[in-house]
Design a protein around this motif. Sequence first.
Motif, mmCIF file in Angstrom:
data_model
loop_
_atom_site.group_PDB
_atom_site.id
_atom_site.type_symbol
_atom_site.label_atom_id
_atom_site.label_comp_id
_atom_site.label_asym_id
_atom_site.label_seq_id
_atom_site.Cartn_x
_atom_site.Cartn_y
_atom_site.Cartn_z
ATOM 1 N N ILE A 47 -1.174 4.517 6.923
ATOM 2 C CA ILE A 47 -1.681 4.622 5.549
ATOM 3 C C ILE A 47 -2.476 5.908 5.391
ATOM 4 N N CYS A 102 0.831 -1.204 0.000
ATOM 5 C CA CYS A 102 0.000 0.000 0.000
ATOM 6 C C CYS A 102 0.863 1.249 0.000
ATOM 7 N N TRP A 142 -8.651 -7.615 4.449
ATOM 8 C CA TRP A 142 -7.975 -6.341 4.610
ATOM 9 C C TRP A 142 -7.440 -6.210 6.035
ATOM 10 N N LEU A 184 -1.444 3.918 -1.813
ATOM 11 C CA LEU A 184 -2.884 3.687 -1.731
ATOM 12 C C LEU A 184 -3.419 4.264 -0.435
ATOM 13 N N GLY A 236 -6.847 0.660 -0.565
ATOM 14 C CA GLY A 236 -6.235 -0.540 -0.014
ATOM 15 C C GLY A 236 -7.240 -1.661 0.162
#
Length: 419
Positions: free
Chosen positions: A153, A116, A138, A121, A126
């Motif tokens: 992230i 990611c 996930w 992302l 993601g």
Amino acid sequence: MMSDCCNREDTENKGLLNYQGIRTAELVNLLQAAEPIPVSVACDELKFETPPFNERLSAYISKRFGVDDCGKSARACLREAGKRKSLNISSANLSQWLGEGKWELSLGSQTLFKLCLAMELDVEEGKGFAYSCLHQTWLNYRVAREAIYLFFIEAQRLFGDETFSRACEVSSWADKVIAEYRDYIDKSASTSMEASGYTRVIADGVRTIAREDNLSAKQALTEIRRFIERNIPAFIGIQKSAIRVYDEYFSEGAFGTTPLTQLYKEATGLTLPRSGYLDNSYFQEDRERKRLLWGTINRRDWVKRNGSDVDILNKRDILMEEHAVGKMRESGIPRGNIIALLFFHFCFEQREKFQKRGVRAELFQKFYDRVNTTITEECGMMPLHPRKPFDALFMKSIAHSEGVDPITYLNHLLEGFYA
């Protein structure tokens, strides 16, 4: 704990299903309306529905970076991004993910995090990447380390190319803090709230910190550390919730739930071992091999033909599916083991109905809803993913096995699919 949840409206499950893609929703509908088919046909279908892992990943990376769709280009893009962002992506990693013939892999949470960051992302992208490209679950806010990955992230704009190194520092710190408090938490943490309730609370807190525009990188690090430390009881509570579900369905029972040990004894007259049935710790014959007791029929013949035991499923999927921190019993139960346990429990509980004709759709829907409700709401895990081979093995065994015991069908499907 209510055993039958098939009529329960679960908007969270439906939302997660959307991330799995339109094709996934179609597959669920097709499975519910499925006709009985031979195991060999089910194997062929599953292989057709699952393109090789390396091809799926290569196509996604190439599209993301705007380069030609080929393994060489994808490797080059990941290698360059890995160096720039200090992701520690080795040549061995690239070969593992993008080498020819990599039909199916389950990536660990840190690997998913690295990919990611390499492709920059966001969380929504993601999710789509994990579900529609990798065909796996996930990252999950219920696991402290994965909650930290999700925070970073979201906060890539703050940390730039140092995002991965900062995340590693915080996750290592969190492991240490949780270990220090474990004895205290084990005595004091409540598990009265549903795991999904904990998950939503943690997710909201992580998102709030990551999306705060007025925080500097240093302030954000301080806030996420404080948040993790403050919510250690929640992380432990979620882990306890999964252990409770495992115990209730396996040996203890609960309101409306007869434990598998009792159902198994009633059906076969045999007693299951208290430990080791699904937790890959039971030794049989060869003490060098850890085996799942629910392996294929005629294990000796399997080993003779294939040169190895059916613990291939255990190694490939169940251990890779672990959404809890640490080892089973100490900190949680792997998602794959919960699904397998619920499958066997359902098959023994509904064994009389499985002998009847014309009830496939009803049984499939009941199984699908029960498993999803249990693993999402009570264990804080991701729902069944019919495009993921591991999950699909159980779903197809329910959907296609009319006139055949679904456990027997699963065993033959395992042999035909993994061989």
